[in-house]
Design a protein around this motif. Structure first.
Motif, PDB file in Angstrom:
ATOM      1  N   LYS A   1      -4.709   6.844  -1.098  1.00  0.00           N
ATOM      2  CA  LYS A   1      -4.041   5.596  -0.726  1.00  0.00           C
ATOM      3  C   LYS A   1      -4.334   4.566  -1.817  1.00  0.00           C
ATOM      4  CE  LYS A   1      -3.007   3.185   3.339  1.00  0.00           C
ATOM      5  NZ  LYS A   1      -3.337   2.906   4.720  1.00  0.00           N
TER       6      LYS A   1
ATOM      7  N   GLU B   1       0.853  -1.188   0.000  1.00  0.00           N
ATOM      8  CA  GLU B   1       0.000   0.000   0.000  1.00  0.00           C
ATOM      9  C   GLU B   1       0.888   1.237   0.000  1.00  0.00           C
ATOM     10  OE1 GLU B   1      -2.863   0.049   3.170  1.00  0.00           O
ATOM     11  OE2 GLU B   1      -3.876  -1.737   2.415  1.00  0.00           O
ATOM     12  N   HIS B   2       0.470   2.240  -0.765  1.00  0.00           N
ATOM     13  CA  HIS B   2       1.254   3.461  -0.888  1.00  0.00           C
ATOM     14  C   HIS B   2       0.324   4.661  -0.779  1.00  0.00           C
ATOM     15  CE1 HIS B   2       4.700   5.868  -2.228  1.00  0.00           C
ATOM     16  NE2 HIS B   2       3.809   6.590  -2.885  1.00  0.00           N
ATOM     17  N   PHE B   3       0.730   5.672  -0.033  1.00  0.00           N
ATOM     18  CA  PHE B   3      -0.038   6.906   0.071  1.00  0.00           C
ATOM     19  C   PHE B   3       0.622   7.964  -0.799  1.00  0.00           C
ATOM     20  CE2 PHE B   3      -1.144  11.018   1.928  1.00  0.00           C
ATOM     21  CZ  PHE B   3      -2.537  10.916   1.880  1.00  0.00           C
TER      22      PHE B   3
ATOM     23  N   SER C   1      -3.531   0.507  -3.205  1.00  0.00           N
ATOM     24  CA  SER C   1      -3.104  -0.839  -2.849  1.00  0.00           C
ATOM     25  C   SER C   1      -2.686  -1.580  -4.115  1.00  0.00           C
ATOM     26  CB  SER C   1      -4.275  -1.575  -2.178  1.00  0.00           C
ATOM     27  OG  SER C   1      -3.995  -2.949  -2.079  1.00  0.00           O
TER      28      SER C   1
END
Length: 149
Positions: free
Chosen positions: A78, A69-71, A80
């Motif tokens: 966000k 997961e990256h914001f 995924s």
């Protein structure tokens, strides 16, 4: 005998150029994003193990060791990434994507297409229901610089 899904998956990957190993896959994915006209920070996959491309059909895949997961600060979103992300590619577009979801409000929404708009100045993300949002490409260039890559 394998299942229909396994057979289809094998057929889809027939004739693929396959690359294995973290550094080689990372470089390959960055080169692919550049070739398609996307900023390198738009797909910040981690710990890549394998990637492949079938030039005849445009099918590509990237496998990570684990989901990630990256914001994205630039878009306040966000995202995924499943252990495997797949797509069919053409210049300025990734379509029929699998393995990518964006959190909208409280719901994870699958992203099925990513397109470059306005000569690469904006990126449009489309969901399974046909709705989407566009963001400035510069929001993902910042991610690229932040990562130091």
């Amino acid at each position: 005998m394998g299942t229909v899904a396994e057979t289809t998956k094998l057929q889809e990957r027939e004739g693929a150029e396959i690359i294995r190993g973290g550094e080689a896959c990372y470089q390959n994915s960055m080169d692919l994003l550049e070739e398609l006209g996307f900023p390198k920070g738009v797909m910040p996959l981690q710990d890549l193990e394998e990637c492949g491309r079938v030039r005849a059909t445009g099918f590509v895949w990237m496998k990570q060791k684990a989901p990630y997961e990256h914001f994205f600060k630039g878009t306040n979103t966000k995202v995924s990434y499943a252990q495997e992300v797949t797509a069919y590619i053409e210049k300025g577009k990734m379509k029929r994507m699998t393995g990518v979801k964006s959190k909208q409000m409280l719901i994870w929404v699958p992203i099925v297409e990513m397109s470059s708009l306005d000569d690469g100045k904006r990126i449009y993300f489309k969901t399974t229901v046909g709705l989407g949002r566009s963001f400035p490409a510069s929001a993902f260039e910042e991610e690229e610089k932040k990562e130091g890559k």
